[in-house]
Design a protein around this motif. Structure first.
Motif, PDB file in Angstrom:
ATOM      1  N   PRO A   1       0.807  -1.227   0.000  1.00  0.00           N
ATOM      2  CA  PRO A   1       0.000   0.000   0.000  1.00  0.00           C
ATOM      3  C   PRO A   1       0.839   1.276   0.000  1.00  0.00           C
ATOM      4  N   ALA A   2       1.997   1.235   0.697  1.00  0.00           N
ATOM      5  CA  ALA A   2       2.859   2.426   0.708  1.00  0.00           C
ATOM      6  C   ALA A   2       3.385   2.728  -0.693  1.00  0.00           C
ATOM      7  N   PHE A   3       3.619   1.668  -1.485  1.00  0.00           N
ATOM      8  CA  PHE A   3       4.063   1.855  -2.873  1.00  0.00           C
ATOM      9  C   PHE A   3       2.962   2.529  -3.692  1.00  0.00           C
ATOM     10  N   THR A   4       1.729   2.025  -3.558  1.00  0.00           N
ATOM     11  CA  THR A   4       0.608   2.610  -4.290  1.00  0.00           C
ATOM     12  C   THR A   4       0.363   4.055  -3.855  1.00  0.00           C
ATOM     13  N   LEU A   5       0.495   4.292  -2.548  1.00  0.00           N
ATOM     14  CA  LEU A   5       0.300   5.642  -2.029  1.00  0.00           C
ATOM     15  C   LEU A   5       1.357   6.593  -2.586  1.00  0.00           C
ATOM     16  N   LEU A   6       2.586   6.098  -2.713  1.00  0.00           N
ATOM     17  CA  LEU A   6       3.680   6.948  -3.193  1.00  0.00           C
ATOM     18  C   LEU A   6       3.523   7.274  -4.672  1.00  0.00           C
ATOM     19  N   PHE A   7       3.262   6.235  -5.491  1.00  0.00           N
ATOM     20  CA  PHE A   7       3.245   6.443  -6.934  1.00  0.00           C
ATOM     21  C   PHE A   7       1.839   6.679  -7.499  1.00  0.00           C
ATOM     22  N   GLY A   8       0.819   6.408  -6.695  1.00  0.00           N
ATOM     23  CA  GLY A   8      -0.541   6.672  -7.150  1.00  0.00           C
ATOM     24  C   GLY A   8      -1.152   5.566  -7.968  1.00  0.00           C
TER      25      GLY A   8
ATOM     26  N   TYR B   1      14.011  11.279 -10.863  1.00  0.00           N
ATOM     27  CA  TYR B   1      12.745  11.977 -11.064  1.00  0.00           C
ATOM     28  C   TYR B   1      11.786  11.002 -11.740  1.00  0.00           C
ATOM     29  N   TYR B   2      10.549  10.953 -11.250  1.00  0.00           N
ATOM     30  CA  TYR B   2       9.624   9.953 -11.770  1.00  0.00           C
ATOM     31  C   TYR B   2       8.204  10.503 -11.721  1.00  0.00           C
ATOM     32  N   ASN B   3       7.453  10.227 -12.798  1.00  0.00           N
ATOM     33  CA  ASN B   3       6.038  10.601 -12.846  1.00  0.00           C
ATOM     34  C   ASN B   3       5.285   9.476 -13.536  1.00  0.00           C
ATOM     35  N   ILE B   4       4.378   8.837 -12.797  1.00  0.00           N
ATOM     36  CA  ILE B   4       3.647   7.702 -13.353  1.00  0.00           C
ATOM     37  C   ILE B   4       2.745   8.124 -14.510  1.00  0.00           C
TER      38      ILE B   4
ATOM     39  N   ASN C   1       1.663  12.842 -11.032  1.00  0.00           N
ATOM     40  CA  ASN C   1       2.240  12.787  -9.689  1.00  0.00           C
ATOM     41  C   ASN C   1       3.772  12.810  -9.781  1.00  0.00           C
ATOM     42  N   PRO C   2       4.367  13.980 -10.058  1.00  0.00           N
ATOM     43  CA  PRO C   2       5.830  14.058 -10.176  1.00  0.00           C
ATOM     44  C   PRO C   2       6.505  13.806  -8.820  1.00  0.00           C
ATOM     45  N   LEU C   3       7.550  13.002  -8.848  1.00  0.00           N
ATOM     46  CA  LEU C   3       8.236  12.617  -7.611  1.00  0.00           C
ATOM     47  C   LEU C   3       9.740  12.613  -7.821  1.00  0.00           C
ATOM     48  N   TRP C   4      10.449  12.825  -6.732  1.00  0.00           N
ATOM     49  CA  TRP C   4      11.870  12.501  -6.658  1.00  0.00           C
ATOM     50  C   TRP C   4      11.994  11.355  -5.659  1.00  0.00           C
TER      51      TRP C   4
ATOM     52  N   GLU D   1      10.425  16.584  -1.325  1.00  0.00           N
ATOM     53  CA  GLU D   1      10.550  17.834  -0.575  1.00  0.00           C
ATOM     54  C   GLU D   1      12.006  18.258  -0.474  1.00  0.00           C
ATOM     55  N   ARG D   2      12.886  17.270  -0.280  1.00  0.00           N
ATOM     56  CA  ARG D   2      14.300  17.600  -0.196  1.00  0.00           C
ATOM     57  C   ARG D   2      14.792  18.160  -1.522  1.00  0.00           C
ATOM     58  N   LYS D   3      14.368  17.527  -2.631  1.00  0.00           N
ATOM     59  CA  LYS D   3      14.782  18.003  -3.940  1.00  0.00           C
ATOM     60  C   LYS D   3      14.215  19.394  -4.226  1.00  0.00           C
TER      61      LYS D   3
END
Length: 669
Positions: A319-326, A365-368, A378-381, A408-410
């Motif tokens: 679930p944490a994976f799904t929450l992170l990447f959507g 950098y990743y965006n699903i 959902n852009p992410l670092w 947030e750090r990025k």
């Protein structure tokens, strides 16, 4: 006429008739003699064929009087089997060929054979034991029948040595009885013929009479009927993991739920057709519980965990994976192919992971949304680690990716970057505002340091959680997990501990020099204290330390002690095999500084790595060869630069290294 009143003609007629009758008699007699001769020759030829077959037969053949049981003849094979000469056999009672405890049985069997053969011409088949004179008992199979031999009836017994068959049967029976796996032998209708002790132990009860597993409604509802039909057709069938409780079969049986893995196959009869069904069961209850627990740990873990196959296709995301990447990646998406396409560095790292190495990926950098327009934007670092899950042969079969959201750090770093760019522009445009800009920059640098400190602390919480759960599993399920389960827990625990060590080292690095006060420092005393602290390591490695006279200078004493300790510890640790470490510490004056050197006879450093060794977390050696975080020399560089000096290394691989640093403008008076 004579006295009898017969005429001469009548007498001649009678004589002629007598002569004709005599001739006919002679012809008849000659014909009978010829026929008799042929009959005797056929009988003799038949007896000769019987004798050849009798004597040459591989089976032991014994002929006995059906009324008395006395042996009248035997062939050579019978003598070998009985361990007696033919002269000894002839005249014996057939009962004396068997052990004393079998003789009543043999007598009754003998009488039954005679009776059945005489009445219906039947052939009898029994098993008995042949007794040799030395007491050796040989199991035999006997085929007996009464035959006509010339003008008399004879009881003929064919004796066959079945020692090998009996031995094979005993081995087969022993294998079944002693097998740790549950074994159940059924007839072709599914009724139990035989079970071993492991079967009763597994199910907690013996199979009830009248129970056919092929007719079990609970199993038929699960679709096992098709599997049963395949087994009866001669296939070897592996059943899916099955939940079973004998209490459902008979309420008097114990209420114990069991997970079972089973395989079924047939045993053929003498005609080659399936005659028996064998089911072998393995109790996998504990393994299923362990797998469920492991799955629970994965699913409830606050860290994003993604499990992929050896080609990078996602098998599971918590679930944490799904929450992170959507969202979960689509079926045709390989994370390995995606990463390898981004850069040569990532391609090399993925190849290392596929070889079984634990790999820390650079910030990504990743965006699903890039995978599909239907996915959320959902852009992410992210920062990720990859480690393998090996199969039974030790080869990577699956891979675990653990992700950390560093967006947030990025964003903070990007803000700092933008701020710096803006600062440079303003410095060029407005030199008059340099002081104000410097104060603003210092303020933002302070925010970065505070952010690093907070982030380092926040990273500890999920690591502590992960370590706590793995410790609970090791304590509460010790001995219950299989080799793969223990290995997975060991991987998770080891990775968490290493990440904690790295985070702690990062925090120490960020705090290095904070609130330090410069004092008068006697370097001789500092070195003495460092060597005293390292006495155990120095003695264990048989290291020799040569130290010249060192100066008294103005500096940060705690940091200088750490500087010397890191350099001496590295000199001891990175030694050549079978060579005792030898370390020389010296100092010399320069026009405006002290120059220190710490020289060893260790493994040395390659030319291309001389600058890299001072980079934070940059390791030159495998963790299995040399322990450490890869931050020690980064500490040394920061401490020297705190004092306004420089540090470098001179080294030749295989001959040793010489670390040199300066402390400028700080000479004590």
């Amino acid at each position: 006429m004579n006295d009898q009143g017969k005429t001469r003609e009548e007498l001649i007629q009678e004589l002629e008739e007598l002569r004709q009758a005599l001739d006919a008699l002679m012809v008849s007699t000659e014909s009978n003699l010829i026929e008799l001769k042929f009959t005797e020759e056929a009988l003799r030829e038949s007896e000769e064929r019987f004798r050849v077959l009798f004597e040459g037969a591989p089976d032991a053949i014994i002929l006995a009087d059906p009324e008395t049981g006395i042996i009248t003849d035997a062939n050579h094979s019978a003598g070998l089997l009985a361990g007696r000469s033919l002269e000894d056999l002839v005249g014996m009672h057939q009962q004396n060929l068997h052990p004393a405890q079998n003789r009543d049985y043999s007598a009754n069997t003998f009488n039954r054979h005679v009776k059945e053969s005489l009445e219906a011409g039947k052939t009898s088949l029994v098993e008995n034991t042949m007794l040799q004179p030395d007491g050796t008992e040989i199991p035999v199979e006997i085929v007996a029948q009464v035959i006509k031999l010339k003008d008399r009836s004879v009881l003929m017994g064919n004796f066959r040595d079945i020692s090998e068959r009996k031995h094979a049967q005993a081995i087969f029976r022993d294998i079944i009885e002693k097998s740790p796996l549950s074994i159940q032998i059924l007839d072709m209708d599914g009724y139990t013929v035989q079970t071993n002790p492991a079967h009763t132990k597994l199910f907690g009860a013996s199979t009830p009479a009248g129970y056919s597993i092929f007719q079990d409604s609970q199993l038929l509802k699960q679709g096992f009927g098709l599997l049963f039909d395949r087994i009866k057709n001669g296939e070897v069938v592996y059943f899916p993991d099955t939940y079973f409780n004998v209490h459902d079969v008979d309420p008097s049986f114990p209420n114990v739920s069991t997970w079972i893995k089973a395989v079924g196959f047939t045993l053929n009869d003498s005609s080659g057709k399936p005659g028996r069904v064998v089911l072998m069961h393995e109790n996998i209850t504990e393994r299923r519980r362990a797998e469920a627990l492991f799955q629970d740990i994965i699913d409830k873990n606050p860290m994003s965990i993604q499990i992929v196959d050896k080609d990078g296709f996602t098998l599971h995301g918590n679930p944490a994976f799904t929450l992170l990447f959507g969202n979960i990646p689509p079926p045709g998406f390989s994370i390995f192919d995606d990463l390898e396409s981004k850069s040569l560095e990532l391609k090399q790292l993925i190849q290392c992971a596929k070889k079984g190495e634990v790999v820390n990926l650079p910030d990504l950098y990743y965006n699903i949304r890039d995978l599909s327009p239907d996915f959320p934007d959902n852009p992410l670092w992210v920062r990720a680690i990859i480690f393998p899950l090996n199969d039974n042969s030790g080869n990577p079969e699956r891979f675990v990716l653990m992700h950390e959201n560093i967006t947030e750090r990025k964003q903070a770093e990007n803000e700092i970057l933008k701020l710096n760019q803006s600062l440079e522009q303003r410095v060029a445009e407005r030199t008059s505002q340099l002081d104000a800009t410097n104060r603003e920059l210092a303020f933002h640098l302070s925010e970065v340091e505070q952010f690093t400190y907070i982030a380092s602390h926040d990273l500890q919480e999920p690591l502590r959680t992960l370590t706590t759960y793995t410790q609970l599993i090791n304590e509460e399920y010790a001995g219950k997990l299989d080799a793969d389960g223990n290995k997975y827990i060991e991987f998770i625990s080891g990775s968490a501990n290493r990440m904690r060590t790295l985070v702690t080292a990062l925090l120490e690095y960020s705090l290095l020099g904070k609130e330090a006060v410069m004092t008068r420092v006697d370097c001789n005393r500092v070195i003495g204290e460092v060597l005293a602290d390292m006495a155990d390591s120095i003695e264990r490695n048989h290291a020799k330390i040569h130290c010249g006279n060192l100066p008294v200078l103005n500096g940060y004493e705690t940091e200088l002690r750490q500087l010397f300790q890191n350099l001496i510890n590295n000199a001891v640790k990175f030694r050549k095999k079978e060579v005792h470490p030898e370390i020389r510490i010296s100092a010399e004056t320069l026009p405006d500084a002290w120059q220190f050197s710490i020289e060893d006879n260790g493994i040395g450093i390659a030319e291309k790595d001389k600058e890299k060794v001072f980079t934070i977390f940059k390791r030159m050696h495998n963790r299995n060869e040399y322990e450490g975080t890869g931050i020690g020399l980064a500490h040394c560089k920061k401490i020297v630069e705190m004092h306004g000096g420089k540090i470098w290394v001179e080294s030749t691989p295989g001959q040793g290294s010489k670390f040199i640093f300066t402390i400028p403008g700080l000479i004590a008076q």
